[in-house]
Design a protein around this motif. Structure first.
Motif, PDB file in Angstrom:
ATOM      1  N   THR A 197      34.911 106.596 -60.694  1.00 56.91           N
ATOM      2  CA  THR A 197      35.801 106.800 -60.842  1.00 56.91           C
ATOM      3  C   THR A 197      36.171 105.754 -61.574  1.00 56.91           C
ATOM      4  N   SER A 253      35.605 105.456 -64.989  1.00 55.39           N
ATOM      5  CA  SER A 253      36.405 106.823 -65.520  1.00 55.39           C
ATOM      6  C   SER A 253      37.810 105.947 -66.014  1.00 55.39           C
ATOM      7  N   ASP A 254      38.371 105.899 -65.052  1.00 56.37           N
ATOM      8  CA  ASP A 254      39.867 105.405 -65.116  1.00 56.37           C
ATOM      9  C   ASP A 254      40.370 104.043 -65.827  1.00 56.37           C
ATOM     10  N   THR A 309      40.673 112.281 -61.540  1.00 56.20           N
ATOM     11  CA  THR A 309      39.802 112.217 -62.717  1.00 56.20           C
ATOM     12  C   THR A 309      38.784 113.621 -61.524  1.00 56.20           C
TER      13      THR A 309
END
Length: 388
Positions: free
Chosen positions: A121, A124-125, A378
Motif C-alpha cells: 500500500t 503504490s500510493d 488501492t
C-alpha cells in the motif's frame, strides 16, 4: 623352547605421583608382550614375535588419556555439546500440538500477509511516501525477518519427534532473533521522534526528516541492532556447554542457554548480557516517553478539540504498539526469578514471538485512518470496481 623376557623392578617405598601410573602401565605392557623364539632344528635363523600366551598378555590396556589435572594445565576451552534439544512444547499433551500448529500457522500467515499489504500500500500510493510510513515499512520488514528466524522452526518442531538443533544453527537463530528484535525497538524509538518533530516542530519537519535523514536513521537502527545481536550471541556462545543439552524453550533464547553453561564466570556473563539488554530497552522506552511528553504538551496547546483529536490520531497506532511491545518485553526481562513451570514460560514466550507480530499490522491498519483509506482505494477498487 620359549624364552620369557621379564623385567624386574625395584620396589618403591611410595608412589611418586598419580601421573606415574600411566608410565608404569606402558612399560609393563611392552615387557610382557615381547619374547624371543629359539632357533629351529633346520638351522634357520631365529626370529622375534608376539606371544599369544594369556599369561603374557597385559591384564588391561594402558590408558593414554591425559591426567584430569592436565586439562586445567593446558587450558582446554571447548564445548563438548554439538547440538541442543529444544524442549519447548514437548511437555504439553500430544493431542494439543496439532491445535497449536494450526493456530500458530494461521497467525504467522496472517502476519506475513498483513505486513506485505502495508508495504504494498505504501509503495503504490505516492501520498504515503512520507517518513512516517516509510518507517512503518521498515518496521514491517523487521517483523517479517524476526518471525522468520523463529516461527518456521517452531512449526516444524510441533509436528516432529526430533527437536534437535545444531550448535551453529542455535547461534545463528539467537543472532538473528536479537538483531531483528533490537531493530524493532530502535525503529519504534525513531518513529516516536518522527511524531515529535511533526507535531512540535512542523515547520522544520521537511528539513529534519529529509530522505537522507530518514535513510541514515534506518541504517543506524539496523547497524546498531546487528552490533547488539553480535555482542549478545558472542558472549553466550563463548561459554562452555558440557552438561545437559535440553533447552527449556522453543527457540535458542539467552536465559535457558545460560543455565546449560558450565564454568566459574557464568554469573558475570549473564549479568553483563542482561544489563546490556535491559539498559538498551529501557533507554529506547525512555526516549519514546520523552518524545510523547513533548507531544502531549504541544497537543494541549491546540485550541480546537478537532485539532487535538487529529494530532493525537497520528500517534495512536504507534503508541499502542509501543505499549504492547515493551509491556511483553518487560514481563520477559524484568520478571522476578521465581520458580515457574515450563509450560508457563513457553506460553509467555509466545506473546512476544508470535502474538505481538500478529497484532502489530492489525493495529497499524485499523488505527491509522490514512493507511486504511489507501488500502481501500488501492486494493478494494481493483477487486470490486463497481463499488468504487
Amino acid at each position: 623352547m620359549h624364552l620369557r623376557l621379564t623385567i624386574f623392578r625395584e620396589p618403591q617405598a611410595a608412589p611418586r605421583s598419580t601421573d606415574s601410573h600411566h608410565e608404569q602401565q606402558v612399560v609393563e605392557g611392552l615387557a610382557m608382550v615381547c619374547r624371543e623364539r629359539a632357533p629351529s632344528p633346520s638351522g634357520k635363523s631365529f626370529r622375534a614375535g608376539l606371544s599369544t600366551d594369556p599369561e603374557l598378555l597385559p591384564t588391561g590396556l594402558p590408558s593414554l588419556s591425559p591426567h584430569p589435572g592436565m586439562a586445567t594445565t593446558l587450558d582446554l576451552n571447548h564445548s563438548s555439546v554439538s547440538e541442543f534439544i529444544l524442549v519447548g512444547f514437548s511437555t504439553f499433551p500430544p493431542h494439543l500440538l496439532p491445535v497449536f500448529f494450526l493456530l500458530f500457522l494461521l497467525m504467522y500467515v496472517f502476519m506475513l500477509l498483513g505486513n506485505l499489504l502495508i508495504m504494498a500500500t505504501v509503495w503504490s500510493d505516492r501520498g504515503l511516501h512520507t517518513p512516517m510510513y516509510l518507517f512503518l515499512c521498515a518496521l514491517s520488514i523487521s517483523e517479517i525477518l524476526y518471525t522468520l528466524a523463529i516461527t518456521p522452526r517452531l512449526l516444524a518442531d510441533l509436528l516432529s519427534t526430533s527437536r534437535t538443533i545444531a550448535f551453529a544453527a542455535c547461534a545463528s537463530q539467537m543472532f538473528f532473533s536479537f538483531t531483528f528484535g533490537f531493530t524493532h525497538s530502535f525503529l519504534l524509538t525513531i518513529m516516536g521522534y518522527d511524531r515529535y518533530v511533526a507535531i512540535c516542530h512542523p515547520l522544520r519537519y521537511n528539513v529534519l526528516m529529509s530522505p537522507r535523514g530518514y535513510a541514515c536513521l534506518v541504517a543506524l537502527s539496523w547497524a546498531g541492532a546487528s552490533v547488539m545481536g553480535l555482542v549478545v550471541t558472542t558472549a553466550i556462545f563463548h561459554l562452555n556447554f558440557c552438561g545437559p543439552r535440553e533447552v527449556h524453550h522453543f527457540f535458542c533464547h539467552m536465559s535457558p542457554l545460560v543455565k546449560l553453561a558450565c564454568g566459574t564466570h557464568i554469573p558475570v556473563v549473564a549479568l553483563g548480557v542482561g544489563l546490556v539488554c535491559i539498559i538498551t530497552l529501557l533507554g529506547c522506552f525512555l526516549l519514546i516517553l520523552l518524545s510523547y511528553a513533548f507531544i502531549v504538551a504541544a497537543i494541549l496547546k491546540i485550541p480546537s478539540a478537532e485539532g487535538r483529536h487529529k494530532a493525537f490520531s497520528t500517534c495512536a497506532s504507534h503508541l499502542t504498539v509501543v505499549v504492547m511491545h515493551y509491556g511483553f518485553a518487560s514481563v520477559i526481562y524484568l520478571k522476578p526469578k521465581a520458580p515457574q513451570s515450563l509450560e508457563g514460560d513457553t506460553l509467555m514466550g509466545i506473546t512476544y514471538t508470535i502474538l505481538t507480530p500478529f497484532l502489530s499490522p492489525i493495529i497499524f491498519s485499523l488505527r491509522n485512518k490514512e493507511l486504511k483509506t489507501a488500502m481501500k482505494k488501492t486494493f478494494l477498487s481493483k477487486l470490486y470496481p463497481q463499488s468504487s
